[in-house]
Motif scaffolding. Structure first.
Motif, PDB file in Angstrom:
ATOM      1  N   HIS A 102       0.891  -1.302   0.046  1.00 41.75           N
ATOM      2  CA  HIS A 102       0.229  -0.121  -0.121  1.00 41.75           C
ATOM      3  C   HIS A 102       0.800   1.216  -0.129  1.00 41.75           C
ATOM      4  O   HIS A 102       2.089   1.372   0.730  1.00 41.75           O
ATOM      5  N   ASN A 103       0.543   2.343  -0.720  1.00 45.69           N
ATOM      6  CA  ASN A 103       1.380   3.581  -0.951  1.00 45.69           C
ATOM      7  C   ASN A 103       0.415   4.680  -0.313  1.00 45.69           C
ATOM      8  O   ASN A 103      -0.541   5.367  -0.960  1.00 45.69           O
ATOM      9  N   PRO A 104       0.714   5.299   0.963  1.00 48.98           N
ATOM     10  CA  PRO A 104       0.236   6.467   1.324  1.00 48.98           C
ATOM     11  C   PRO A 104       0.669   7.511   1.129  1.00 48.98           C
ATOM     12  O   PRO A 104      -0.079   8.904   1.493  1.00 48.98           O
ATOM     13  N   ASP A 105       1.742   7.753   0.279  1.00 46.31           N
ATOM     14  CA  ASP A 105       2.453   8.949   0.346  1.00 46.31           C
ATOM     15  C   ASP A 105       2.024   9.516  -1.155  1.00 46.31           C
ATOM     16  O   ASP A 105       1.338   9.055  -2.120  1.00 46.31           O
ATOM     17  N   LEU A 145       2.862   1.430  -8.496  1.00 48.47           N
ATOM     18  CA  LEU A 145       2.189   1.373  -7.289  1.00 48.47           C
ATOM     19  C   LEU A 145       1.699   2.799  -7.117  1.00 48.47           C
ATOM     20  O   LEU A 145       2.458   3.857  -6.657  1.00 48.47           O
ATOM     21  N   GLU A 146       0.486   3.528  -7.462  1.00 44.97           N
ATOM     22  CA  GLU A 146       0.099   4.760  -7.511  1.00 44.97           C
ATOM     23  C   GLU A 146      -0.258   5.246  -6.054  1.00 44.97           C
ATOM     24  O   GLU A 146      -0.589   4.411  -5.288  1.00 44.97           O
ATOM     25  N   SER A 147      -0.038   6.487  -5.951  1.00 48.27           N
ATOM     26  CA  SER A 147      -0.185   7.434  -4.737  1.00 48.27           C
ATOM     27  C   SER A 147      -1.754   6.860  -4.081  1.00 48.27           C
ATOM     28  O   SER A 147      -2.578   6.851  -4.912  1.00 48.27           O
ATOM     29  N   GLY A 148      -1.749   6.381  -2.851  1.00 46.72           N
ATOM     30  CA  GLY A 148      -3.107   5.877  -2.524  1.00 46.72           C
ATOM     31  C   GLY A 148      -3.703   4.689  -2.844  1.00 46.72           C
ATOM     32  O   GLY A 148      -4.510   4.379  -2.331  1.00 46.72           O
ATOM     33  N   ALA A 149      -2.878   4.178  -3.474  1.00 44.92           N
ATOM     34  CA  ALA A 149      -3.409   2.788  -4.136  1.00 44.92           C
ATOM     35  C   ALA A 149      -2.585   1.388  -3.482  1.00 44.92           C
ATOM     36  O   ALA A 149      -1.710   1.516  -2.581  1.00 44.92           O
ATOM     37  N   SER A 150      -3.158   0.331  -3.825  1.00 42.74           N
ATOM     38  CA  SER A 150      -2.440  -1.000  -3.096  1.00 42.74           C
ATOM     39  C   SER A 150      -2.193  -1.893  -4.651  1.00 42.74           C
ATOM     40  O   SER A 150      -2.925  -1.687  -5.334  1.00 42.74           O
ATOM     41  N   LEU A 151      -1.321  -2.830  -4.510  1.00 42.43           N
ATOM     42  CA  LEU A 151      -0.987  -3.857  -5.474  1.00 42.43           C
ATOM     43  C   LEU A 151      -1.053  -5.204  -4.482  1.00 42.43           C
ATOM     44  O   LEU A 151      -0.264  -5.100  -3.576  1.00 42.43           O
ATOM     45  N   THR A 152      -1.472  -6.183  -5.237  1.00 43.13           N
ATOM     46  CA  THR A 152      -1.590  -7.608  -4.475  1.00 43.13           C
ATOM     47  C   THR A 152      -0.821  -8.486  -5.310  1.00 43.13           C
ATOM     48  O   THR A 152      -1.154  -8.496  -6.674  1.00 43.13           O
ATOM     49  N   PHE A 153       0.443  -9.278  -4.955  1.00 44.10           N
ATOM     50  CA  PHE A 153       1.017 -10.331  -5.704  1.00 44.10           C
ATOM     51  C   PHE A 153       0.988 -11.796  -4.885  1.00 44.10           C
ATOM     52  O   PHE A 153       0.989 -11.426  -3.894  1.00 44.10           O
ATOM     53  N   THR A 154       0.938 -12.522  -5.610  1.00 48.79           N
ATOM     54  CA  THR A 154       1.067 -13.913  -5.086  1.00 48.79           C
ATOM     55  C   THR A 154       2.138 -14.489  -5.963  1.00 48.79           C
ATOM     56  O   THR A 154       2.338 -14.686  -7.235  1.00 48.79           O
ATOM     57  N   PHE A 155       3.038 -15.542  -5.112  1.00 48.72           N
ATOM     58  CA  PHE A 155       4.001 -16.032  -5.644  1.00 48.72           C
ATOM     59  C   PHE A 155       4.440 -17.422  -4.952  1.00 48.72           C
ATOM     60  O   PHE A 155       4.209 -17.465  -3.853  1.00 48.72           O
TER      61      PHE A 155
END
Length: 308
Positions: free
Chosen positions: A184-187, A243-253
């Motif tokens: 998550h990117n809060p910046d 990872l955009e400002s205010g957004a989240s990314l989910t990864f599975t590996f």
């Protein structure tokens, strides 16, 4: 007489304004670092401070000498962190190639090397131990530092990491561990983060060290058995996702390079990192995130079937 009165009034007004300005400046707080070689880092030199990793990102590269000009003797520089006139903490800037098992006997250390890492980054580590005073509390996010940098819009939080799910499959040999994480990117800026699908799941696991598993109520641990691979010359910009400002990314590996060996309840810790050795951190639509953050996942039930 009138002229003298006007001059006196103007002088008094000037003194009042000077006093008010000085009070305002003192209240607002000013962060700076003084280095023993005479270098001074002020807020004008700072791009931002990542409070999650305690990394200071500068607008320009900072070059520090590690050798005396005449003898060539290697040395380390000390530094002091101030907010206004208050000394918050002190430490040493230590050449990384001189690190020993004991390391520098200072509670706060900035490790630098001569040819690899980005020179616009100062990563401040807390060792906690000082040879003369013993254990020292972590002051890197002292409220005075946070307040001063926040007031001047220089305080960032860095990326947040959570481990959402862990699944273990196997038969005591070649165990497969699958992990799902969310960043998550809060910046207020976009970050480039390493993407396991783009760089390859194996390399992503090897580079970050995989998920470290620890058996509850035990010192038994197991991790990814693959050979560690360094980043230099291998990671390219194509290995990142934005990872955009205010957004989240989910990864599975997943990785099948585990040998767990025991049934039971485990806890896991995953660390994602980027050491920023050769790519330009500044990109046209954001910055490559640099640092190291960890997150845990508890109550991983492992019930592996025996062979046959």
């Amino acid at each position: 007489m009138m002229k003298k009165a006007i001059v006196a009034a103007a002088t008094a007004l000037s003194m009042i304004l000077t006093f008010l300005v000085s009070c305002e400046t003192e209240q607002s707080g000013a962060f700076r670092i003084e280095i023993s070689d005479g270098t001074s880092i002020t807020e004008d030199d700072i791009l931002y401070y990542d409070s999650s990793t305690c990394m200071l990102f500068l607008k320009d590269d900072l070059f520090l000498s590690y050798r005396e000009p005449e003898s060539g003797h290697r040395f380390s520089n000390s530094f002091t962190v101030f907010v206004d006139r208050d000394t918050i903490y002190q430490g040493v800037i230590y050449p990384e190639e001189l690190i020993t098992c004991a390391g520098p006997q200072m509670p706060f250390v900035i490790y630098r090397d001569e040819g690899i890492r980005d020179k616009s980054i100062l990563e401040i580590r807390h060792t906690g131990w000082a040879a003369n005073t013993g254990w020292t509390a972590d002051m890197r996010n002292d409220p005075r530092i946070v307040s001063a940098l926040s007031d001047n819009r220089l305080l960032y939080s860095g990326i947040g990491l959570t481990v959402d799910h862990v699944e273990v499959l196997g038969k005591y040999t070649d165990d497969t561990v699958c992990c799902t994480i969310t960043l998550h990117n809060p910046d207020p800026i976009n970050y480039y983060v390493l993407d396991p699908q783009k760089m390859g799941e194996d390399y992503f696991n090897y580079y970050n060290g995989g998920l470290l598993l620890t058996l509850h109520n035990s010192e038994y641990t197991c991790d990814c058995c693959g050979i560690y691979q360094p980043e230099y010359g291998k990671i390219t910009l194509e290995d990142f996702s934005i990872l955009e400002s205010g957004a989240s990314l989910t990864f599975t590996f997943c990785s099948d390079d585990y040998f767990i060996g025991f049934d039971g309840t485990f806890k896991g810790i995953f660390t994602i990192k980027y050491e920023s050795s050769h790519l330009d951190l500044k990109q046209h639509d954001g910055r490559i995130w640099a640092g190291r953050v960890s997150a845990g996942y508890d109550n991983i039930i492992i019930d592996l079937l025996p062979n046959g």
